[in-house]
Design a protein around this motif. Sequence first.
Motif, mmCIF file in Angstrom:
data_model
loop_
_atom_site.group_PDB
_atom_site.id
_atom_site.type_symbol
_atom_site.label_atom_id
_atom_site.label_comp_id
_atom_site.label_asym_id
_atom_site.label_seq_id
_atom_site.Cartn_x
_atom_site.Cartn_y
_atom_site.Cartn_z
ATOM 1 N N ALA A 171 0.819 -1.210 0.000
ATOM 2 C CA ALA A 171 0.000 0.000 0.000
ATOM 3 C C ALA A 171 0.858 1.266 0.000
ATOM 4 O O ALA A 171 0.336 2.370 -0.165
ATOM 5 C CB ALA A 171 -0.932 -0.004 1.223
ATOM 6 N N TYR A 255 -9.789 4.668 3.826
ATOM 7 C CA TYR A 255 -8.548 4.408 3.088
ATOM 8 C C TYR A 255 -8.679 5.085 1.737
ATOM 9 O O TYR A 255 -9.784 5.378 1.274
ATOM 10 C CB TYR A 255 -8.281 2.906 2.938
ATOM 11 C CG TYR A 255 -9.447 2.082 2.429
ATOM 12 C CD1 TYR A 255 -9.756 2.009 1.069
ATOM 13 C CD2 TYR A 255 -10.255 1.364 3.316
ATOM 14 C CE1 TYR A 255 -10.822 1.248 0.604
ATOM 15 C CE2 TYR A 255 -11.330 0.601 2.858
ATOM 16 C CZ TYR A 255 -11.600 0.543 1.503
ATOM 17 O OH TYR A 255 -12.658 -0.204 1.055
ATOM 18 N N TYR A 258 -7.190 0.281 -1.608
ATOM 19 C CA TYR A 258 -7.112 -0.925 -0.795
ATOM 20 C C TYR A 258 -6.500 -2.060 -1.600
ATOM 21 O O TYR A 258 -6.845 -2.270 -2.761
ATOM 22 C CB TYR A 258 -8.492 -1.354 -0.285
ATOM 23 C CG TYR A 258 -8.387 -2.428 0.777
ATOM 24 C CD1 TYR A 258 -8.284 -2.085 2.122
ATOM 25 C CD2 TYR A 258 -8.337 -3.780 0.434
ATOM 26 C CE1 TYR A 258 -8.136 -3.062 3.102
ATOM 27 C CE2 TYR A 258 -8.189 -4.764 1.397
ATOM 28 C CZ TYR A 258 -8.096 -4.404 2.735
ATOM 29 O OH TYR A 258 -7.941 -5.369 3.701
ATOM 30 N N GLN A 277 -5.135 -0.061 4.855
ATOM 31 C CA GLN A 277 -5.260 0.065 3.397
ATOM 32 C C GLN A 277 -4.892 -1.218 2.664
ATOM 33 O O GLN A 277 -4.773 -1.218 1.443
ATOM 34 C CB GLN A 277 -4.349 1.191 2.886
ATOM 35 C CG GLN A 277 -4.532 2.495 3.642
ATOM 36 C CD GLN A 277 -4.283 3.694 2.765
ATOM 37 O OE1 GLN A 277 -5.158 4.120 2.006
ATOM 38 N NE2 GLN A 277 -3.099 4.252 2.857
ATOM 39 N N SER A 308 -10.650 -3.373 8.233
ATOM 40 C CA SER A 308 -10.268 -1.994 7.916
ATOM 41 C C SER A 308 -11.208 -1.025 8.630
ATOM 42 O O SER A 308 -10.804 0.071 9.040
ATOM 43 C CB SER A 308 -10.295 -1.758 6.400
ATOM 44 O OG SER A 308 -9.895 -0.432 6.106
#
Length: 646
Positions: A171, A255, A258, A277, A308
């Motif tokens: 990420a 986020y 992802y 993320q 998340s």
Amino acid sequence: MRLVLLFVSACWLSGSCFAAKQNPTAPLRLSVDLTEAPRNIFHASLIVPATPGEMTLVYPKWIPGNHRPSGPIANLTGLHFRAGDQEVPWRRDPVEMYSFHLTVPANANAIEAHYDLISTDSAGAGGQAASSNLLDLNWNQVVLYPDGAASDAVQVSASVRLPAGWKYATALTAARTSGDEVEFAPVSLTTLVDSPLIAGTHFREIELVPSGEIPVHYLDMVGESEIALDISPQDIAAYRKLVMEADALFGAHHYTEYRFLFTLSDEVGHHGVEHHQSSDNSAAERTFTDPQKRMLEAGLLPHEFAHSWNGKYRRPAGLATPNYQEPMIADLLWVYEGLTDYLGNVLTARSGLWTAEQYRESLAATAAMLDHRAGRSWRPLEDTAVSVQTLRMLGPQWENWRRSLDYYPEGDLIWLEVDSILRRQSEGRKTLDDFCRRFHGGESGPPKVVPYTFEDIVRELNAIVPYDWGKLLKDRVRKPSEHAPLGGIEGSGWRLVYTSKPNEFLAAIEKLSKNLDLTSSLGLLVGKDGQLIDAIPGSPAYAAGLGPGMKLIAVNGRRWSAEIMKDSLRAAHETHQPIEIIAQNGDYFRTYSVAYYDGEKVPHLERAEGRPDLLTNILMSKTGQSSHTSSSAGPELVEGMSSHSP
Ligand SMILES: [Zn+2]
């Protein structure tokens, strides 16, 4: 964001101890050489801005997602500190094993550290982190930082050198790439540790959902072979649907993009670790091509994805610590993990990764396992959460009496009960989805942490539907109880029953593990060579004197096998004669007479006629009918629920 003030020293609040030794704006420079990953050693060098005088650098100890002091300190090797050309001696703190004391020489403005990580322990699970073909890098395992610093306040400029030709995913944002070297844009230590990297020779990236109304979502896979990455179009479609179902459930994202990072290998440790993320998932090489492995692992990505929102964005106050040295308080893991288990499994069904029947078989197995947990008579569920640091990674012997990380599976039952009460009390107008939108949704944006307490959960549930939630949840998690909480199964129109018919889920586990699960009948879990893995106190086998560590030799006078054992259950049911078991205990052999006559008992869920089928509604897609989901619910209920579908 940081509510654990009780455990934060004044030094934390002022930042003074950090500021004295390091300019907070100057980033640490971390370089990780991964070219020797195939033999499981990662080389790292780190430049820490410093001022002359005493300095303490620490290695991350309490690891997010592990909820315990699992930083692999014993695997930190080859440690040297230097200031320019000068070797700087170090001394480990005699009490705090993760702390290194040194003296920064006069005129030095930085300390350079060199060290290796032995990567034979992967993140959060046993097993190595790399193989000949792939690797999984968790940055917490290759970084040191100044003692006393908040991880949000430390900036790190990180880079990696990969084995030649390997491709990677993370990420993090690459700032510069040159051959096999990648330099990432500087981020906080929090973000770095939250952004693992996978790499490998066999690599495949699938854009599940393009950037648009919702952020871009990728499935990034590394595997031991090209076959490992051979995911079917149906599964790709189901993972796409998973993204849309989570969007419909939570209503917002915390986020900006992802990434599902997925390692498919039999060489490395298997795990799932959540991040804001991304998620770091690892399963067997043939997960996508073996139907039973696929079914057993179908819930992995949905579970880590749901984190998340539930776990990373909304986090129990005791787990929202300012850095990786501050101890975590884990009493609310029955929300962090338990609710995630529930939502993850529901999303697995809503997205079509499981059929509704597979969900029910899995839930039946969970309910039966927990209903036979002898340890629940002495240990409340909350204590399994509080004790995560001592319960994780233990052997299975006497697990039933000790209890294990039961806050995961029991969360399925507790949150189904909450969901069914919400639906019944509101006559179908409110559901746990409404709670999720309120509690986990809000405004979309980049990662952040909003801590909560037990009281917050009760208040937010009451805002959806008034009820004595405080009493219900305290009864469920703080009191010992003889039986599992089955009110959610019964309240949603089903009941737990035992028949001789195989349970699809348990049959797959039995086939892959080679274990024989007799926990619902004799009270035994038998390993492939006849080793008794566990015996349940209070069960017929326990009453006869059998226990873990013994080995089965013969059943009713014949050499032991799984088939012979199952035959003996059927025979005892007909003849009402005890089952005679010869077992070995060390060098001694003895015959045990087991008085059990009820035959094979395999758990399933059965429809409770006359009660509304809320469970089928719970499993129904919110973004359009899943191809797998049954539509047996009454039309009035479907209509009642649909008013809350986005
Ligand atoms: Zn989890």
